[in-house]
Motif scaffolding. Structure first.
Motif, PDB file in Angstrom:
ATOM      1  N   VAL A  15       0.849  -1.166  -0.029  1.00 38.11           N
ATOM      2  CA  VAL A  15       0.077   0.047   0.216  1.00 38.11           C
ATOM      3  C   VAL A  15       0.989   1.218  -0.043  1.00 38.11           C
ATOM      4  CG1 VAL A  15      -1.677   1.248   1.404  1.00 38.11           C
ATOM      5  CG2 VAL A  15      -1.964  -1.091   1.044  1.00 38.11           C
ATOM      6  N   ILE A  16       1.901   1.206   0.824  1.00 37.65           N
ATOM      7  CA  ILE A  16       2.741   2.510   0.719  1.00 37.65           C
ATOM      8  C   ILE A  16       3.323   2.558  -0.296  1.00 37.65           C
ATOM      9  CG2 ILE A  16       4.859   3.342   2.059  1.00 37.65           C
ATOM     10  CD1 ILE A  16       3.705   1.923   4.428  1.00 37.65           C
ATOM     11  N   GLY A  17       3.958   1.420  -1.017  1.00 31.68           N
ATOM     12  CA  GLY A  17       4.772   1.497  -2.005  1.00 31.68           C
ATOM     13  C   GLY A  17       3.829   2.201  -3.282  1.00 31.68           C
ATOM     14  N   ASN A  18       2.524   1.840  -3.340  1.00 31.47           N
ATOM     15  CA  ASN A  18       1.580   2.062  -4.276  1.00 31.47           C
ATOM     16  C   ASN A  18       1.206   3.589  -4.368  1.00 31.47           C
ATOM     17  OD1 ASN A  18      -0.241   1.945  -6.433  1.00 31.47           O
ATOM     18  ND2 ASN A  18      -2.101   1.714  -5.067  1.00 31.47           N
ATOM     19  N   ILE A  19       1.220   4.127  -3.149  1.00 31.88           N
ATOM     20  CA  ILE A  19       0.954   5.445  -2.749  1.00 31.88           C
ATOM     21  C   ILE A  19       2.339   6.419  -3.102  1.00 31.88           C
ATOM     22  CG2 ILE A  19       0.465   7.343  -0.934  1.00 31.88           C
ATOM     23  CD1 ILE A  19      -1.302   5.216   0.300  1.00 31.88           C
ATOM     24  N   VAL A  20       3.392   5.920  -2.768  1.00 38.49           N
ATOM     25  CA  VAL A  20       4.480   6.634  -3.120  1.00 38.49           C
ATOM     26  C   VAL A  20       4.756   6.509  -4.651  1.00 38.49           C
ATOM     27  CG1 VAL A  20       7.226   6.511  -3.021  1.00 38.49           C
ATOM     28  CG2 VAL A  20       5.642   6.155  -1.042  1.00 38.49           C
ATOM     29  N   ASN A  21       4.555   5.187  -5.338  1.00 38.69           N
ATOM     30  CA  ASN A  21       4.800   5.022  -6.725  1.00 38.69           C
ATOM     31  C   ASN A  21       6.077   5.346  -7.583  1.00 38.69           C
ATOM     32  OD1 ASN A  21       3.544   4.223  -9.322  1.00 38.69           O
ATOM     33  ND2 ASN A  21       3.275   6.486 -10.011  1.00 38.69           N
ATOM     34  N   SER A  22       7.095   4.502  -6.436  1.00 38.31           N
ATOM     35  CA  SER A  22       8.168   4.755  -6.965  1.00 38.31           C
ATOM     36  C   SER A  22       8.363   3.924  -8.592  1.00 38.31           C
ATOM     37  CB  SER A  22       9.425   4.052  -6.088  1.00 38.31           C
ATOM     38  OG  SER A  22       8.994   2.753  -5.915  1.00 38.31           O
ATOM     39  N   LEU A  77      -4.417  11.880   8.736  1.00 41.53           N
ATOM     40  CA  LEU A  77      -5.080  10.690   8.608  1.00 41.53           C
ATOM     41  C   LEU A  77      -4.234   9.531   8.993  1.00 41.53           C
ATOM     42  CD1 LEU A  77      -7.350   8.471   7.373  1.00 41.53           C
ATOM     43  CD2 LEU A  77      -6.058   8.976   5.102  1.00 41.53           C
ATOM     44  N   LEU A  78      -4.853   8.349   9.811  1.00 40.21           N
ATOM     45  CA  LEU A  78      -3.683   7.520  10.203  1.00 40.21           C
ATOM     46  C   LEU A  78      -4.270   6.139   9.604  1.00 40.21           C
ATOM     47  CD1 LEU A  78      -2.333   6.717  13.807  1.00 40.21           C
ATOM     48  CD2 LEU A  78      -3.097   4.872  12.311  1.00 40.21           C
ATOM     49  N   ILE A  79      -3.520   5.264   8.931  1.00 36.16           N
ATOM     50  CA  ILE A  79      -3.829   4.239   8.384  1.00 36.16           C
ATOM     51  C   ILE A  79      -3.018   2.968   8.880  1.00 36.16           C
ATOM     52  CG2 ILE A  79      -3.822   2.863   6.106  1.00 36.16           C
ATOM     53  CD1 ILE A  79      -4.048   5.372   4.332  1.00 36.16           C
ATOM     54  N   ALA A  80      -3.796   2.092   9.589  1.00 38.64           N
ATOM     55  CA  ALA A  80      -3.178   1.006  10.319  1.00 38.64           C
ATOM     56  C   ALA A  80      -3.477  -0.442   9.626  1.00 38.64           C
ATOM     57  CB  ALA A  80      -3.727   1.128  11.617  1.00 38.64           C
ATOM     58  N   MET A  81      -2.574  -1.229   9.152  1.00 37.45           N
ATOM     59  CA  MET A  81      -2.805  -2.467   8.655  1.00 37.45           C
ATOM     60  C   MET A  81      -2.065  -3.616   9.196  1.00 37.45           C
ATOM     61  SD  MET A  81      -2.118  -0.623   4.712  1.00 37.45           S
ATOM     62  CE  MET A  81      -0.666   0.427   5.372  1.00 37.45           C
ATOM     63  N   ASP A  82      -2.991  -4.490   9.317  1.00 40.10           N
ATOM     64  CA  ASP A  82      -2.273  -5.952   9.721  1.00 40.10           C
ATOM     65  C   ASP A  82      -1.427  -5.869  11.104  1.00 40.10           C
ATOM     66  OD1 ASP A  82      -3.609  -7.057   7.490  1.00 40.10           O
ATOM     67  OD2 ASP A  82      -1.547  -7.356   6.575  1.00 40.10           O
ATOM     68  N   LEU A  83      -2.048  -5.087  12.206  1.00 34.55           N
ATOM     69  CA  LEU A  83      -1.549  -5.103  13.237  1.00 34.55           C
ATOM     70  C   LEU A  83      -1.910  -5.967  14.565  1.00 34.55           C
ATOM     71  CD1 LEU A  83      -2.216  -1.192  14.291  1.00 34.55           C
ATOM     72  CD2 LEU A  83      -0.475  -2.183  12.890  1.00 34.55           C
ATOM     73  N   GLN A 177      -8.589   2.161 -18.734  1.00 28.59           N
ATOM     74  CA  GLN A 177      -8.044   3.176 -17.792  1.00 28.59           C
ATOM     75  C   GLN A 177      -8.325   2.922 -16.333  1.00 28.59           C
ATOM     76  OE1 GLN A 177      -9.050   6.957 -19.196  1.00 28.59           O
ATOM     77  NE2 GLN A 177      -7.937   7.906 -17.630  1.00 28.59           N
ATOM     78  N   VAL A 178      -7.440   3.350 -15.607  1.00 29.95           N
ATOM     79  CA  VAL A 178      -7.548   2.923 -14.067  1.00 29.95           C
ATOM     80  C   VAL A 178      -7.796   4.406 -13.588  1.00 29.95           C
ATOM     81  CG1 VAL A 178      -6.481   2.706 -11.875  1.00 29.95           C
ATOM     82  CG2 VAL A 178      -6.128   1.226 -13.867  1.00 29.95           C
ATOM     83  N   LEU A 179      -9.075   4.593 -13.174  1.00 26.58           N
ATOM     84  CA  LEU A 179      -9.314   5.901 -12.433  1.00 26.58           C
ATOM     85  C   LEU A 179      -9.300   5.832 -11.055  1.00 26.58           C
ATOM     86  CD1 LEU A 179     -12.679   6.574 -14.487  1.00 26.58           C
ATOM     87  CD2 LEU A 179     -10.490   7.369 -15.077  1.00 26.58           C
ATOM     88  N   ARG A 180      -9.461   4.791 -10.491  1.00 27.98           N
ATOM     89  CA  ARG A 180      -9.234   4.580  -9.228  1.00 27.98           C
ATOM     90  C   ARG A 180      -8.736   3.266  -8.935  1.00 27.98           C
ATOM     91  NH1 ARG A 180     -14.294   4.298  -6.432  1.00 27.98           N
ATOM     92  NH2 ARG A 180     -14.588   6.417  -6.694  1.00 27.98           N
ATOM     93  N   ASP A 181      -7.496   3.265  -8.024  1.00 20.53           N
ATOM     94  CA  ASP A 181      -6.848   1.903  -7.789  1.00 20.53           C
ATOM     95  C   ASP A 181      -7.214   1.497  -6.644  1.00 20.53           C
ATOM     96  OD1 ASP A 181      -4.765   0.133  -8.411  1.00 20.53           O
ATOM     97  OD2 ASP A 181      -3.178   1.436  -7.863  1.00 20.53           O
ATOM     98  N   ALA A 182      -7.122  -0.106  -6.668  1.00 21.32           N
ATOM     99  CA  ALA A 182      -7.033  -0.570  -5.477  1.00 21.32           C
ATOM    100  C   ALA A 182      -5.688  -0.121  -4.320  1.00 21.32           C
ATOM    101  CB  ALA A 182      -6.913  -2.307  -5.473  1.00 21.32           C
ATOM    102  N   PRO A 183      -6.139  -0.049  -3.115  1.00 26.06           N
ATOM    103  CA  PRO A 183      -4.748   0.467  -2.310  1.00 26.06           C
ATOM    104  C   PRO A 183      -3.585  -0.021  -2.489  1.00 26.06           C
ATOM    105  CG  PRO A 183      -6.825   0.516  -1.124  1.00 26.06           C
ATOM    106  CD  PRO A 183      -7.202  -0.183  -2.307  1.00 26.06           C
ATOM    107  N   CYS A 184      -3.607  -1.495  -2.594  1.00 27.88           N
ATOM    108  CA  CYS A 184      -2.286  -2.117  -3.153  1.00 27.88           C
ATOM    109  C   CYS A 184      -1.614  -2.145  -4.291  1.00 27.88           C
ATOM    110  CB  CYS A 184      -2.549  -3.687  -2.611  1.00 27.88           C
ATOM    111  SG  CYS A 184      -3.805  -4.389  -4.021  1.00 27.88           S
ATOM    112  N   GLY A 185      -2.597  -1.384  -5.293  1.00 26.97           N
ATOM    113  CA  GLY A 185      -1.949  -1.260  -6.815  1.00 26.97           C
ATOM    114  C   GLY A 185      -2.235  -2.506  -7.710  1.00 26.97           C
TER     115      GLY A 185
END
Length: 250
Positions: A15-22, A77-83, A177-185
């Motif tokens: 998710v973080i990698g997708n948002i950063v989009n390196s 905004l705090l995003i918490a995943m698989d804690l 065309q992708v208009l909105r992506d799943a958070p994982c990419g």
């Protein structure tokens, strides 16, 4: 918007990698990569704090705050995943310390966030005036009327949204065309695999691409969904393709 991530495991990294989009984030296509994501915006400038919890936490944690960083960065905004469940139980306190106004805590692994615990955390957050959502899976997130959560969806993350063109003569997908992506990419990968394929084969193509990306949601049966969360994610992307194509859902 200032976003903080607290997570454990591969899903959070995706998710973080997708948002950063390196440039090195998505390697699913290997040598066949055509750099389709280069026009996708990076939101790295919105991230103010990232904390990854270790994998070797004890099964039962007596004091969760022993494992939480002392200096929590402030965010909107705090995003918490698989804690870990015991860490998840003090999510309202973590959010309050970060001065977060909203929390998104997707449920991707049922045993980490059972329904009763989610309800307790939800009630604590709401009583503190903190907006929250617990999408199951993350790619089911849609607009809620909660300002910061809606802003995250508007950034292009949540339930996949596509624009699809079909060549009626050749019966193929001519444009995806992708208009909105799943958070994982994963939506970008599904879109690429769908282009120039026969429309009659879309179910197999979407399912195969979604699994091959791969989707990291749990294969454990969820009591609320009465199915696995991975399967639910697969139904969501197939539904998005059907909606964009004008197909009748089965």
């Amino acid at each position: 918007m200032r976003i903080s991530f607290y997570y454990n495991g591969e899903f959070g990294k995706k998710v973080i990698g997708n948002i950063v989009n390196s440039s090195t984030f998505c390697t699913s296509c290997g040598d066949l990569c055509d750099h389709c994501r280069e026009l996708k915006r990076s939101h790295a400038d919105s991230i103010v704090d990232i904390y990854e919890f270790p994998d070797d936490l004890p099964e039962f944690i007596d004091d969760p705050f022993d494992h939480i960083p002392k200096n929590v960065g402030e965010c909107d905004l705090l995003i918490a995943m698989d804690l870990h469940p015991d860490i998840f139980s003090v999510l309202p306190e973590i959010a309050a310390n970060a001065k977060a106004k909203a929390v998104i805590a997707p449920v991707e692994v049922p045993k980490l966030a059972p329904a009763g615990l989610v309800q307790q955390v939800k009630e604590k957050l709401e009583s503190a005036g903190i907006d929250c959502e617990f999408p199951k899976p993350f790619c089911s997130l849609t607009k809620t009327g909660k300002a910061l959560i809606d802003e995250f969806v508007d950034m292009g993350f949540g339930r996949p949204l596509l624009r699809i063109g079909i060549d009626p003569d050749r019966r193929i997908f001519s444009h995806v065309q992708v208009l909105r992506d799943a958070p994982c990419g994963s939506t970008w990968y599904v879109a690429k695999k769908l282009r120039w394929t026969d429309i009659e084969d879309y179910k197999e193509i979407v399912s195969g691409a979604h699994h091959a990306y791969p989707c990291t949601a749990s294969m454990d049966k969820d009591t609320q969904l009465k199915d696995t969360i991975l399967h639910e994610a697969g139904y969501i992307i197939r539904g998005s393709v059907e909606e964009a194509s004008g197909f009748k859902k089965e």
